[in-house]
Design an enzyme around this catalytic site. Structure first.
Site, PDB file in Angstrom:
ATOM      1  CB  ILE A 147      -0.987  -0.021   1.200  1.00  0.00           C
ATOM      2  CG1 ILE A 147      -2.001   1.108   1.056  1.00  0.00           C
ATOM      3  CG2 ILE A 147      -0.227   0.060   2.533  1.00  0.00           C
ATOM      4  CD1 ILE A 147      -3.141   1.015   2.068  1.00  0.00           C
ATOM      5  N   PRO A 189       3.326 -17.658  -8.797  1.00  0.00           N
ATOM      6  CG  PRO A 189       4.524 -18.239  -6.875  1.00  0.00           C
ATOM      7  CD  PRO A 189       4.089 -18.790  -8.201  1.00  0.00           C
ATOM      8  CB  THR A 190       6.310 -15.132 -11.939  1.00  0.00           C
ATOM      9  OG1 THR A 190       7.498 -15.372 -11.192  1.00  0.00           O
ATOM     10  CG2 THR A 190       6.622 -14.155 -13.057  1.00  0.00           C
ATOM     11  CE  LYS A 222       2.194 -22.573 -16.455  1.00  0.00           C
ATOM     12  NZ  LYS A 222       2.188 -23.668 -15.460  1.00  0.00           N
ATOM     13  CG  LEU A 240      25.257 -14.705  -9.145  1.00  0.00           C
ATOM     14  CD1 LEU A 240      25.474 -13.247  -9.528  1.00  0.00           C
ATOM     15  CD2 LEU A 240      25.510 -15.617 -10.340  1.00  0.00           C
ATOM     16  CB  CYS A 380      33.275   6.723  12.351  1.00  0.00           C
ATOM     17  SG  CYS A 380      32.153   8.076  12.772  1.00  0.00           S
ATOM     18  CG  LEU A 381      32.394   4.607  18.353  1.00  0.00           C
ATOM     19  CD1 LEU A 381      32.281   5.893  19.162  1.00  0.00           C
ATOM     20  CD2 LEU A 381      31.207   3.700  18.618  1.00  0.00           C
ATOM     21  CG  MET A 383      40.009   8.349  15.042  1.00  0.00           C
ATOM     22  SD  MET A 383      39.844   9.733  13.906  1.00  0.00           S
ATOM     23  CE  MET A 383      40.579  11.057  14.873  1.00  0.00           C
ATOM     24  CD  GLU A 404      27.937   8.817  20.881  1.00  0.00           C
ATOM     25  OE1 GLU A 404      27.037   8.220  20.258  1.00  0.00           O
ATOM     26  OE2 GLU A 404      29.141   8.795  20.543  1.00  0.00           O
ATOM     27  CG  HIS A 519      32.027   6.426   7.564  1.00  0.00           C
ATOM     28  ND1 HIS A 519      31.752   5.275   8.267  1.00  0.00           N
ATOM     29  CD2 HIS A 519      31.630   7.462   8.353  1.00  0.00           C
ATOM     30  CE1 HIS A 519      31.194   5.600   9.429  1.00  0.00           C
ATOM     31  NE2 HIS A 519      31.123   6.920   9.512  1.00  0.00           N
ATOM     32  CD  GLU A 521      32.970   2.760   5.816  1.00  0.00           C
ATOM     33  OE1 GLU A 521      32.044   3.017   6.605  1.00  0.00           O
ATOM     34  OE2 GLU A 521      34.139   3.187   5.973  1.00  0.00           O
TER      35      GLU A 521
END
Length: 547
Positions: A147, A189-190, A222, A240, A380-381, A383, A404, A519, A521
């Site tokens: 929805i 289902p498809t 089909k 994979l 980040c944290l 470090m 924090e 970051h 990464e």
């Protein structure tokens, strides 16, 4: 003017629409086309920035400071195209924009409705940047029939109807379940999923079928017949061994050709898949193996650290080494000695995070890496934990901690060497933040420059003295303690251009110990591994030879 490919999903969620979209983008690039990928998410959050990683997985951050769905990480890793704020659109953002316009009186007193006002706003987002690329790939989150997704599907229906014929196609990803009892792949289902699409005025041009078993020719025929799709456009998507096999696997199945045929592009440019052949060669022909521990607090959900896991894999590719990642719950070390758990690893990584939970365990992991000479990367944290550990055990600040944690607990328990960042320079203006500000979008977000210290390890790793990396944090290291920490061997080797904010720390004399506030990464790719991760895995390889 861009051609549009809308990617939808059916039957069940988590089938891999994001990966399929990214792989298709990579295949179109291999044929010489320019692409941009966009994610439309039906949830009502403005963005995923305030969602728990357990709820939504990793939050991916763009150069321009958007907190987005992790699928944008797939997009960037596979295509190398930097995502933008406008490439991640949620229902929450759409409705917020519509309501802001209504309050300003932009609608001239009209009654505001989903159709046309919400759908028009969605279509406006779809058009952003369309003149810049050959193909715009737009993935719709969730599954057909949800929805929450109906306004997006209606907007797409209108958009396709309003564009010239042949400028838009729809690719639908579904599941072909296998019933072991009868030994059959079930197509029903498809069929129902496509029927659901057709009921809202949409019809797929390409069907991508997830399956654990080979799809017989008669089943393809089909599905093509009952779903009103050409048989050549019924594409198998098998499981994979690695996600980076997807471009080559989808090409073998004919996905890119089916898409170009749907647009009537003939003859199609021949693809150059050398990049992906090299990626697969580095994965399948690894010459060694290293074990890396990720000591974090969201270890029950791998998607919480998705980009870190992939960046480590990229670092392995750069060294032709297989990286075995093990997730270690930081809270374990608050009850037990970390040595028996960590001594079998060749490298340790402590990722980012928020809140105090698990931090004492992370600090113990940092201490183990520093004192045992194990390669360490703190992000980040991670470090900040390295700075707290050095302050406690080297600089004599025995009660060192973060503002924090005190803020979270509502009382002062630590000597804060990490403080709440109140202001910073972004571009040509100063950004100010208070502890009581809204949490969403209030951090230091996006790409910022940093200057590296000549002769430092990071300067050697990067091969330059100026870098640009992406940030997502609201706490910083207090530079009041810089002299005391550097006297103990913790070098601040990367700083913001104005010299006020620390970006990188490293331990002098250690085989490899680096903490970064940003970051890295988020910018690593299989065909362009981030230099920090490539060198981190190189150090892990050297450590493995010493065992």
């Amino acid at each position: 003017m861009a051609r549009y490919i809308f990617i939808t999903g059916g039957v069940v969620s988590s089938l891999g629409k994001g990966l399929a979209s990214a792989a298709l983008g990579a295949l179109l690039q291999a044929r010489g086309y320019s692409v941009r990928l966009r994610k439309l998410d039906p949830y009502l959050n403005v963005d995923p920035g305030t969602m728990s990683p357990f709820e939504h997985g990793e939050v991916f951050v763009t150069d321009d400071g958007a907190e987005t769905d992790l699928d944008l990480g797939h997009y960037e890793r596979f295509t190398g195209v930097p995502a933008r704020k406008t490439d991640s659109v949620s229902s929450g953002r759409i409705y917020s924009t519509v309501l802001e316009k209504e309050r300003r009186g932009d609608y001239l007193g009209k009654t505001i409705q989903v159709v046309p006002h919400v759908t028009n706003e969605i279509k406006d987002y779809l058009r952003i940047g369309e003149a810049e690329v050959d193909f715009m790939l737009c993935e719709i989150g969730g599954t057909v029939g949800d929805i929450e997704g109906l306004p997006f599907f209606e907007a797409i229906r209108q958009f396709i109807h309003e564009r010239p014929r042949g400028e838009c196609i729809l690719m639908h990803l579904t599941l072909l379940p296998y019933l072991a009892a009868s030994g059959e792949l079930k197509t029903k289902p498809t069929q129902h999923s496509v029927k659901e699409l057709q009921s809202i005025g949409l019809a797929p041009d390409v069907l991508l079928l997830r399956s654990e078993h080979p799809i017989p020719e008669k089943e393809r025929e089909k599905i093509a017949l009952f779903c009103n799709v050409r048989k050549e456009s019924v594409i198998a998507a098998y499981d994979l061994k690695t996600i980076y096999e997807a471009p080559l696997a989808y090409h073998r199945e004919g996905l890119d050709q089916a898409v170009l045929d749907a647009f009537g592009i003939s003859p199609a440019p021949r693809p150059n898949l050398t990049r992906w052949e090299d990626v697969m060669d580095r994965i399948t022909n690894a010459e060694g193996e290293v074990r890396v521990a990720i000591v974090g607090k969201y270890t029950q959900l791998g998607d919480a650290y998705k980009s870190i896991a992939e960046a480590l894999t990229h670092g392995g590719m750069a060294n032709r080494t297989r990286v075995r990642i093990e997730w270690v719950d930081a809270e374990l070390f608050e009850r037990e000695d970390p040595a028996p758990h960590l001594q079998r690893f060749h490298a340790i990584l402590v990722p980012g995070g928020f809140g105090e939970r698990g931090t004492e365990g992370k600090i113990k992991a940092v201490e183990f890496a520093r004192t045992r000479g194990v390669p360490y990367l703190g992000i980040c944290l991670g470090m900040q934990m390295a700075v707290i550990e050095a302050a406690r055990h080297l600089a004599g600040v025995t009660n060192a901690g973060s503002e924090e944690f005190d803020h979270e607990a509502g009382e002062k328990r630590f000597t804060p060497v990490i403080y709440h960042l109140k202001e910073w320079v972004q571009g040509n203006h100063v950004v100010e933040r208070k502890l009581g500000d809204d949490k969403g979008g209030s951090m230091r977000l996006g790409a910022y420059n940093a200057k590296l210290t000549p002769g430092s390890r990071v300067a050697e790793v990067y091969g330059t003295l100026e870098i640009e990396e992406r940030h997502r944090h609201r706490y910083e290291v207090d530079m009041t303690y810089r002299d005391k920490l550097e006297a103990c061997g913790l070098m601040f080797s990367g700083m913001s251009p104005d010299g006020k904010l620390p970006e990188i720390v490293e331990v002098k004399g250690h085989p490899w110990f680096i903490g970064v506030q940003f970051h890295p990464e988020l910018k690593s790719k299989p065909f362009a591994p981030h230099p920090l991760f490539a060198d981190f895995i190189r150090a892990a390889v050297e450590a493995s030879r010493l065992v």
